[in-house]
Design a protein around this motif. Sequence first.
Motif, PDB file in Angstrom:
ATOM      1  N   GLU A 109       7.359 -12.625  -1.463  1.00  0.00           N
ATOM      2  CA  GLU A 109       8.533 -11.986  -2.070  1.00  0.00           C
ATOM      3  C   GLU A 109       9.748 -12.898  -1.950  1.00  0.00           C
ATOM      4  OE1 GLU A 109       7.644  -7.239  -1.373  1.00  0.00           O
ATOM      5  OE2 GLU A 109       8.436  -8.408   0.318  1.00  0.00           O
ATOM      6  N   ILE A 110       9.869 -13.553  -0.817  1.00  0.00           N
ATOM      7  CA  ILE A 110      10.971 -14.502  -0.631  1.00  0.00           C
ATOM      8  C   ILE A 110      10.841 -15.659  -1.614  1.00  0.00           C
ATOM      9  CG2 ILE A 110      12.035 -16.132   0.975  1.00  0.00           C
ATOM     10  CD1 ILE A 110      11.252 -14.262   3.256  1.00  0.00           C
ATOM     11  N   ASP A 111       9.610 -16.148  -1.785  1.00  0.00           N
ATOM     12  CA  ASP A 111       9.384 -17.257  -2.716  1.00  0.00           C
ATOM     13  C   ASP A 111       9.782 -16.863  -4.136  1.00  0.00           C
ATOM     14  OD1 ASP A 111       8.457 -18.903  -0.712  1.00  0.00           O
ATOM     15  OD2 ASP A 111       6.351 -18.372  -1.018  1.00  0.00           O
ATOM     16  N   ALA A 112       9.506 -15.603  -4.503  1.00  0.00           N
ATOM     17  CA  ALA A 112       9.828 -15.140  -5.851  1.00  0.00           C
ATOM     18  C   ALA A 112      11.336 -15.070  -6.076  1.00  0.00           C
ATOM     19  CB  ALA A 112       9.207 -13.765  -6.087  1.00  0.00           C
ATOM     20  N   MET A 113      12.096 -14.895  -5.003  1.00  0.00           N
ATOM     21  CA  MET A 113      13.556 -14.814  -5.121  1.00  0.00           C
ATOM     22  C   MET A 113      14.226 -16.176  -5.072  1.00  0.00           C
ATOM     23  SD  MET A 113      14.633 -11.466  -2.844  1.00  0.00           S
ATOM     24  CE  MET A 113      13.564 -11.786  -1.432  1.00  0.00           C
TER      25      MET A 113
ATOM     26  N   SER B 285      31.848  -8.303  -3.183  1.00  0.00           N
ATOM     27  CA  SER B 285      31.565  -9.427  -4.084  1.00  0.00           C
ATOM     28  C   SER B 285      31.435 -10.764  -3.361  1.00  0.00           C
ATOM     29  CB  SER B 285      32.654  -9.533  -5.175  1.00  0.00           C
ATOM     30  OG  SER B 285      32.688  -8.351  -5.942  1.00  0.00           O
ATOM     31  N   GLU B 286      31.266 -10.733  -2.044  1.00  0.00           N
ATOM     32  CA  GLU B 286      31.031 -11.960  -1.291  1.00  0.00           C
ATOM     33  C   GLU B 286      29.638 -12.491  -1.625  1.00  0.00           C
ATOM     34  OE1 GLU B 286      32.034 -15.054   1.225  1.00  0.00           O
ATOM     35  OE2 GLU B 286      33.322 -13.332   0.783  1.00  0.00           O
ATOM     36  N   ASN B 287      29.567 -13.782  -1.924  1.00  0.00           N
ATOM     37  CA  ASN B 287      28.292 -14.398  -2.286  1.00  0.00           C
ATOM     38  C   ASN B 287      27.748 -15.206  -1.112  1.00  0.00           C
ATOM     39  OD1 ASN B 287      26.862 -17.052  -3.782  1.00  0.00           O
ATOM     40  ND2 ASN B 287      26.297 -15.052  -4.589  1.00  0.00           N
ATOM     41  N   TYR B 288      26.477 -14.968  -0.778  1.00  0.00           N
ATOM     42  CA  TYR B 288      25.819 -15.681   0.324  1.00  0.00           C
ATOM     43  C   TYR B 288      24.654 -16.491  -0.234  1.00  0.00           C
ATOM     44  CZ  TYR B 288      28.355 -12.299   3.221  1.00  0.00           C
ATOM     45  OH  TYR B 288      29.329 -11.521   3.797  1.00  0.00           O
ATOM     46  N   VAL B 289      24.535 -17.722   0.215  1.00  0.00           N
ATOM     47  CA  VAL B 289      23.448 -18.599  -0.224  1.00  0.00           C
ATOM     48  C   VAL B 289      22.648 -19.037   1.006  1.00  0.00           C
ATOM     49  CG1 VAL B 289      22.821 -20.736  -1.392  1.00  0.00           C
ATOM     50  CG2 VAL B 289      24.787 -19.404  -2.197  1.00  0.00           C
ATOM     51  N   TYR B 290      21.307 -18.911   0.925  1.00  0.00           N
ATOM     52  CA  TYR B 290      20.433 -19.248   2.045  1.00  0.00           C
ATOM     53  C   TYR B 290      19.390 -20.273   1.611  1.00  0.00           C
ATOM     54  CZ  TYR B 290      22.308 -14.813   3.754  1.00  0.00           C
ATOM     55  OH  TYR B 290      23.155 -13.799   4.122  1.00  0.00           O
ATOM     56  N   ASP B 291      19.117 -21.236   2.481  1.00  0.00           N
ATOM     57  CA  ASP B 291      17.994 -22.134   2.289  1.00  0.00           C
ATOM     58  C   ASP B 291      16.708 -21.377   2.634  1.00  0.00           C
ATOM     59  OD1 ASP B 291      19.462 -24.402   1.527  1.00  0.00           O
ATOM     60  OD2 ASP B 291      19.913 -24.868   3.627  1.00  0.00           O
ATOM     61  N   ARG B 292      15.655 -21.712   1.954  1.00  0.00           N
ATOM     62  CA  ARG B 292      14.362 -21.044   2.209  1.00  0.00           C
ATOM     63  C   ARG B 292      13.999 -21.143   3.683  1.00  0.00           C
ATOM     64  NH1 ARG B 292      10.755 -18.658   3.582  1.00  0.00           N
ATOM     65  NH2 ARG B 292       8.792 -18.072   2.535  1.00  0.00           N
ATOM     66  N   ALA B 293      14.279 -22.267   4.321  1.00  0.00           N
ATOM     67  CA  ALA B 293      13.908 -22.481   5.724  1.00  0.00           C
ATOM     68  C   ALA B 293      14.608 -21.500   6.668  1.00  0.00           C
ATOM     69  CB  ALA B 293      14.232 -23.908   6.134  1.00  0.00           C
ATOM     70  N   GLU B 294      15.816 -21.030   6.267  1.00  0.00           N
ATOM     71  CA  GLU B 294      16.548 -20.089   7.118  1.00  0.00           C
ATOM     72  C   GLU B 294      15.840 -18.750   7.242  1.00  0.00           C
ATOM     73  OE1 GLU B 294      20.969 -19.731   6.836  1.00  0.00           O
ATOM     74  OE2 GLU B 294      20.661 -20.886   4.998  1.00  0.00           O
ATOM     75  N   LEU B 295      14.965 -18.456   6.278  1.00  0.00           N
ATOM     76  CA  LEU B 295      14.349 -17.150   6.238  1.00  0.00           C
ATOM     77  C   LEU B 295      12.919 -17.147   6.771  1.00  0.00           C
ATOM     78  CD1 LEU B 295      15.589 -16.174   2.662  1.00  0.00           C
ATOM     79  CD2 LEU B 295      16.715 -15.795   4.867  1.00  0.00           C
ATOM     80  N   GLN B 296      12.507 -18.258   7.371  1.00  0.00           N
ATOM     81  CA  GLN B 296      11.198 -18.320   8.011  1.00  0.00           C
ATOM     82  C   GLN B 296      11.184 -17.390   9.212  1.00  0.00           C
ATOM     83  OE1 GLN B 296       8.654 -19.855   6.906  1.00  0.00           O
ATOM     84  NE2 GLN B 296       9.362 -21.477   5.548  1.00  0.00           N
ATOM     85  N   LYS B 297      10.175 -16.565   9.296  1.00  0.00           N
ATOM     86  CA  LYS B 297      10.057 -15.654  10.446  1.00  0.00           C
ATOM     87  C   LYS B 297       9.744 -16.461  11.699  1.00  0.00           C
ATOM     88  CE  LYS B 297       8.691 -11.520   7.889  1.00  0.00           C
ATOM     89  NZ  LYS B 297       7.677 -10.449   7.720  1.00  0.00           N
ATOM     90  N   GLN B 298      10.418 -16.069  12.778  1.00  0.00           N
ATOM     91  CA  GLN B 298      10.218 -16.796  14.049  1.00  0.00           C
ATOM     92  C   GLN B 298       8.917 -16.348  14.692  1.00  0.00           C
ATOM     93  OE1 GLN B 298      12.347 -19.209  14.899  1.00  0.00           O
ATOM     94  NE2 GLN B 298      13.437 -18.760  12.987  1.00  0.00           N
TER      95      GLN B 298
ATOM     96  N   ASP C 216      18.954 -11.398   8.010  1.00  0.00           N
ATOM     97  CA  ASP C 216      17.907 -10.659   8.717  1.00  0.00           C
ATOM     98  C   ASP C 216      17.138  -9.745   7.767  1.00  0.00           C
ATOM     99  OD1 ASP C 216      18.711 -11.897  11.030  1.00  0.00           O
ATOM    100  OD2 ASP C 216      19.877 -10.189  11.784  1.00  0.00           O
ATOM    101  N   THR C 217      17.862  -9.157   6.798  1.00  0.00           N
ATOM    102  CA  THR C 217      17.211  -8.288   5.815  1.00  0.00           C
ATOM    103  C   THR C 217      16.250  -9.097   4.952  1.00  0.00           C
ATOM    104  OG1 THR C 217      19.102  -6.786   5.733  1.00  0.00           O
ATOM    105  CG2 THR C 217      17.572  -6.723   3.878  1.00  0.00           C
ATOM    106  N   LEU C 218      16.716 -10.226   4.449  1.00  0.00           N
ATOM    107  CA  LEU C 218      15.859 -11.070   3.602  1.00  0.00           C
ATOM    108  C   LEU C 218      14.657 -11.604   4.376  1.00  0.00           C
ATOM    109  CD1 LEU C 218      18.613 -13.067   1.674  1.00  0.00           C
ATOM    110  CD2 LEU C 218      17.091 -11.333   0.719  1.00  0.00           C
ATOM    111  N   ALA C 219      14.893 -11.932   5.636  1.00  0.00           N
ATOM    112  CA  ALA C 219      13.809 -12.485   6.462  1.00  0.00           C
ATOM    113  C   ALA C 219      12.704 -11.468   6.720  1.00  0.00           C
ATOM    114  CB  ALA C 219      14.372 -13.003   7.782  1.00  0.00           C
ATOM    115  N   SER C 220      13.008 -10.183   6.531  1.00  0.00           N
ATOM    116  CA  SER C 220      11.997  -9.143   6.758  1.00  0.00           C
ATOM    117  C   SER C 220      11.024  -9.009   5.577  1.00  0.00           C
ATOM    118  CB  SER C 220      12.689  -7.799   7.016  1.00  0.00           C
ATOM    119  OG  SER C 220      13.351  -7.335   5.852  1.00  0.00           O
TER     120      SER C 220
END
Length: 305
Positions: free
Chosen positions: A274-278, A292-305, A265-269
């Motif tokens: 900025e998301i593309d740059a990351m 130290s938990e690592n989370y991986v997201y697909d670009r599509a997951e961060l599309q704003k609804q 939710d934070t990344l999606a904001s």
Amino acid sequence: MPNNNFDNCVSFHIDNGAFRGRLVRLDSVINTILEKHKYPLPVSAVLAESSALAVLLASALKYDGLFTLQIQGNGPVSLVVVDVTSDGKVRACARFDEERLKKSQRLRKTDDQIEPAPHFLGEGFLAFTVDQGPDTELYQGIVDLQGKTLSECALRYFKQSEQIDTDLKLFFHTPGQEGKDWYAAGIMIQKIPEIGGKIKENEEISESWDEAKIFMESLKDDEVFNAGLTSENILTRLFHTHSLAVTESKAYRFGCRCSREKLRDTLASFKPEEIDAMCENGKISATCHFCSENYVYDRAELQKQ
């Protein structure tokens, strides 16, 4: 196997309620935190001692939410953060410069020693905040980082800000000593203000306070980290002539408040650019500083609804 004599804070009164105190002893909480980070030994020692201090301070407050201890300095260890929730979850992390750390040890010829925390923290400040949610006022206390030990740095806050007579002592035990795990502990006593905030003073109270401080300072590492002793055993040894009354025991455990959903939710904001740059190969990878938990997201997951 967990030892019930550790990972708790025991509250007590002495001298018929004239003084109050806390004794914190941490085992698996500290080992879990440090295992997740694998910091160099001096950094781990600073974090272990700071965690004991944070639990000690948090236990003395009535709050429903989050207590955060933050230590920031210009030394090789530039930041320490410890969170303690009101339901007993603890997490912690540090930021440091390993080259500066090694250089400072070489200059002082202390490569094989664990020095007091202020040597690594440098000049800065010690602060704590109590956050009880969006509809409450944020409380913060802050003091310059001055003192030969972390205990002395914390006592400056009580002397300057709270103006409550306080004494405290911190301990930590490294695995290099007798091959045991990490341990951290702390003990604190305070004079209890009367109604109106005034401290009752007379010759008897002053003498009792001085004696109680001497007894508290006599506590040694081999006692506080003795797995065969309960906190009540230790307190009885120290204060059995001071009308000791143990009032409460609270358990603590490691707990991180991060989650895949919160970070998503934070990344999606963020703005699309900025998301593309990351992104790298259409994915964003993020690691929690605390666990130290690592989370991986697909670009599509961060599309704003």
